[in-house]
Design an enzyme around this catalytic site. Structure first.
Site, short mmCIF file in Angstrom:
data_model
loop_
_atom_site.label_atom_id
_atom_site.label_comp_id
_atom_site.label_asym_id
_atom_site.label_seq_id
_atom_site.Cartn_x
_atom_site.Cartn_y
_atom_site.Cartn_z
CG HIS A 1 -4.75 2.58 1.35
ND1 HIS A 1 -5.47 2.20 0.22
CD2 HIS A 1 -5.46 1.87 1.94
CE1 HIS A 1 -6.72 1.88 0.49
NE2 HIS A 1 -6.77 1.93 1.69
CE LYS B 1 -2.32 11.02 5.65
NZ LYS B 1 -2.91 11.58 4.43
CG HIS C 1 -3.36 -1.58 -1.80
ND1 HIS C 1 -3.31 -1.36 -3.10
CD2 HIS C 1 -4.01 -0.44 -1.13
CE1 HIS C 1 -3.96 -0.28 -3.26
NE2 HIS C 1 -4.24 0.45 -2.07
NE ARG D 1 -7.40 9.84 -7.50
CZ ARG D 1 -6.60 9.57 -6.56
NH1 ARG D 1 -6.43 10.81 -5.73
NH2 ARG D 1 -6.34 8.62 -5.98
CG ASP E 1 -1.32 2.25 -4.82
OD1 ASP E 1 -1.17 2.55 -3.66
OD2 ASP E 1 -2.56 2.17 -5.14
CB CYS F 1 -7.78 0.33 -2.92
SG CYS F 1 -7.32 2.18 -2.89
ZN LIG Z 1 -5.03 2.22 -2.07
#
Ligand SMILES: [Zn+2]
Ligand SMILES: [Zn+2]
Length: 647
Positions: free
Chosen positions: A515, A469, A390, A368, A388, A339
């Site tokens: 997102h 969301k 955005h 992570r 991903d 992001c």
């Molecule tokens: Zn994101």
């Protein structure tokens, strides 16, 4: 307040009705007040979401659920009782064993012991002893004792004494006993050991006391219990089926991937696995194009300033979840999300409302620091690549953007023969942004969900603090739910990066950031579909799509011509002669889960045909090669789930 109301408390029942009971009334008293039958049947209660004993007092304003036989909570209570039976059996069979904790879990229960080792044979012995305790139908008795008395009873049990020392002053200390055995425990439990319908011990693992690596390593014995032998047998059947589909095992068998010791939590995709991953990438890209995304690539390595701006630094490094280090006086981090880099890309130019939505997609690899104990194949990893995206939209553009995205998600999952279940998660208590914005955004998400005539669940208050969301999950071939992707609105990142666009009145406004991931991550998705299909991938995904088997060396030339013809249509074709019999080679093709085998001998060569065998072991002779080719092209193009030439 009147005398009477002071001695009464009011509780709320699951149907929303209120009931007034005497001060000090227990869960069971509430049940009796509802009806004597229910009072008799009460096993336990749920007070404000916590499972408690039937004897537990209710307080004014409590939400109370009565737990009776047959409910999900009842199963938990029974499994907790089964954990006690396990500890009792162990103490009968072993000397000098210290008991730690023994709670129910989603799948069953466990008990942690110190001072013993337990292998498969031991488990059988313990299980037999447990069955005797169940058969003896010992009454399970709750007893409240003083702290002093409790300490005496727990002599020689260091873990229990440690737990006792942590009790709140006004917390009652209770023991539950059955036969000669008793345990410090808050309950609740079933009335007698005979209520435990069927029990089995599943496995043994090491577990640190309190989950702390600096504490003692204990022996954790896992078991499960059900109300009937039939239910237990069904559970074992489902477990065997899940093991048969385990993507780690299939991944080895089909040579898809590995997670070598030198990269813990980071999967290596082997050529076969990479073929699947590339097909998935090729599946996602045109959808991103269709949705108007511009593909970008941003680096994994960034200075932590970026993450301090986005807030991820604070969030992830507090949990030790981000890989962060210092080098040459500069602090660096591996990106835990894409992001921030996309926000930065948006920010590099002055934006007008006419350009919106600005959309970036990236197959972005993020890291992570998941705890090593939680890593598992492709499903729990430290490094993974998200599909991903955005989108930066104006407030009034949310509904359209999300509508289009959801339509693509529905269509994509159709290709895997999966129904998508949507969940709308709304404004939590501590949220960022004004209520108007939340209300408008949630309305837009509802509109988008309803535009497709979808049914969806609403989880009130479950949204992230930075925006509502739409989450989605799917149910796999054996009924397991998998959480896949999200369409997450974000009001916070645009603030943190000071993202603006200029509206038609030449005024600066904040865009909303959306997102979204369609498949989630390639790692997890490959793991998921491997289990969903049990390695029997649809033709379009199968690493090897067709295997050509010549009957003998004499047919090699014809076999090669057939293989080449299929390769001309970009099929992944392997030709196997080797020095084994045709039967063995056919067996190997089935073991390798190849959708189609094409078998050729002199008869086929003379007639200019082939024999076809599919993964379901169906067979056809004298097949015209052009017919087969036309079928394979259509099957691949339409992404059909199973080989159907021989239907
Ligand atoms: Zn994101
Ligand atoms: Zn207990």
């Amino acid at each position: 307040m009147s005398q009477e109301s002071e001695s009464q408390v009011v509780v709320t029942l699951p149907d929303g009705s209120e009931l007034s009971v005497d001060q000090g009334a227990s869960v069971q008293d509430v049940a009796f007040a509802i009806g004597p039958g229910l009072g008799e049947d009460t096993v336990a209660g749920v007070v404000d979401g916590d499972l408690v004993a039937a004897e537990h007092p209710v307080h004014d304003g409590a939400d109370v659920v009565i737990v009776t036989d047959g409910s999900e909570e009842y199963l938990r209570v029974m499994r907790h009782s089964a954990a006690h039976v396990l500890a009792q059996a162990v103490e009968r069979l072993y000397d000098d064993v210290a008991l730690a904790i023994g709670p129910p879990t989603d799948e069953g229960f466990y008990y942690d012991f110190d001072g013993i080792e337990v292998d498969a044979e031991d488990r059988e012995r313990i299980e037999a002893e447990m069955r005797e305790i169940v058969a003896a139908d010992h009454e399970i008795v709750r007893e409240e004792v003083s702290r002093e008395a409790a300490r005496e009873r727990l002599e020689g049990q260091p873990y229990k004494l440690e737990l006792l020392a942590e009790f709140d002053e006004d917390e009652p200390v209770t023991f539950y006993s059955q036969g000669e055995w008793s345990d410090l425990c808050a309950g609740p439990h079933v009335a007698s050991t005979g209520e435990i319908g069927a029990v089995s011990l599943e496995e043994t693992a090491g577990a640190y006391w309190r989950g702390d690596e600096d504490e003692a390593m204990l022996t954790r014995v896992y078991g499960t219990a059900f109300e009937s032998e039939g239910d237990l047998e069904d559970y074992h059947e489902r477990k065997r089926e899940a093991e048969r589909r385990d993507h780690r095992r299939i991944g080895r068998e089909m040579d898809l991937f590995s997670v070598p010791e030198h990269s813990p939590g980071c999967a290596h995709f082997h050529p076969n696995g990479m073929t699947i991953r590339r097909e998935l990438e090729a599946f996602v890209r045109p959808r991103n194009d269709e949705l108007g995304y511009d593909e970008v690539w941003t680096p994994e390595l960034n200075t932590t300033d970026l993450w301090k701006t986005s807030g991820h630094y604070e969030h992830f490094s507090a949990e030790g979840e981000m890989f962060v280090w210092e080098q040459d006086g500069q602090e660096y981090g591996l990106k835990p999300m894409n992001c921030a880099n996309h926000a930065h890309l948006y920010q590099r130019e002055r934006r007008s409302y006419r350009e919106l939505p600005v959309r970036y997609s990236e197959f972005g690899t993020v890291y992570r620091n998941e705890r090593s104990g939680s890593l598992s194949g492709l499903l729990r990893v430290r490094g993974f690549t998200q599909d991903d995206g955005h989108a930066f939209v104006a407030r009034d553009g949310i509904a359209e953007e999300v509508t289009n995205t959801l339509a693509v998600i529905d269509e994509m999952y159709d290709a895997f023969d999966l129904d998508v279940h949507y969940v709308l998660e709304t404004q939590p208590e501590d949220s960022f942004g004004d209520d108007d914005l939340w209300e408008e955004a949630e309305g837009a998400l509802r509109d988008a969900l309803e535009a497709g005539g979808r049914e969806y669940d609403v989880h009130e208050g479950d949204g992230a603090f930075y925006g509502p969301k739409v989450g989605f999950d799917v149910e796999d071939a054996i009924g397991r739910e998998w959480t896949i992707g999200t369409v997450q609105l974000d009001f916070v990142q645009p603030e943190r990066f000071d993202l603006v666009y200029v509206d038609e009145h030449n005024e600066e406004r904040r865009p909303v950031m959306i997102h979204r991931a369609l498949l989630g991550s390639f790692e997890r998705f490959v793991g998921f579909i491997t289990e969903h299909f049990a390695g029997n991938f649809p033709l379009w995904l199968a690493p090897e799509q067709v295997r050509v088997l010549p009957l003998s060396e004499d047919s090699m030339e014809y076999a090669e011509a057939v293989a080449d013809e299929l390769r001309d249509d970009d099929f992944r074709v392997d030709l196997r002669m080797g020095d084994t019999t045709l039967q063995r080679r056919i067996r190997a093709g089935h073991d390798d889960r190849v959708p189609y085998m094409v078998i050729v001998g002199s008869d086929e060569e003379d007639a200019g045909t082939v024999s076809v065998r599919d993964r379901q072991e169906r067979e056809a002779r004298d097949v015209d090669l052009d017919d087969l080719r036309a079928h394979l092209l259509a099957e691949r193009e339409e992404k059909r789930v199973a080989p159907d030439f021989l239907d």
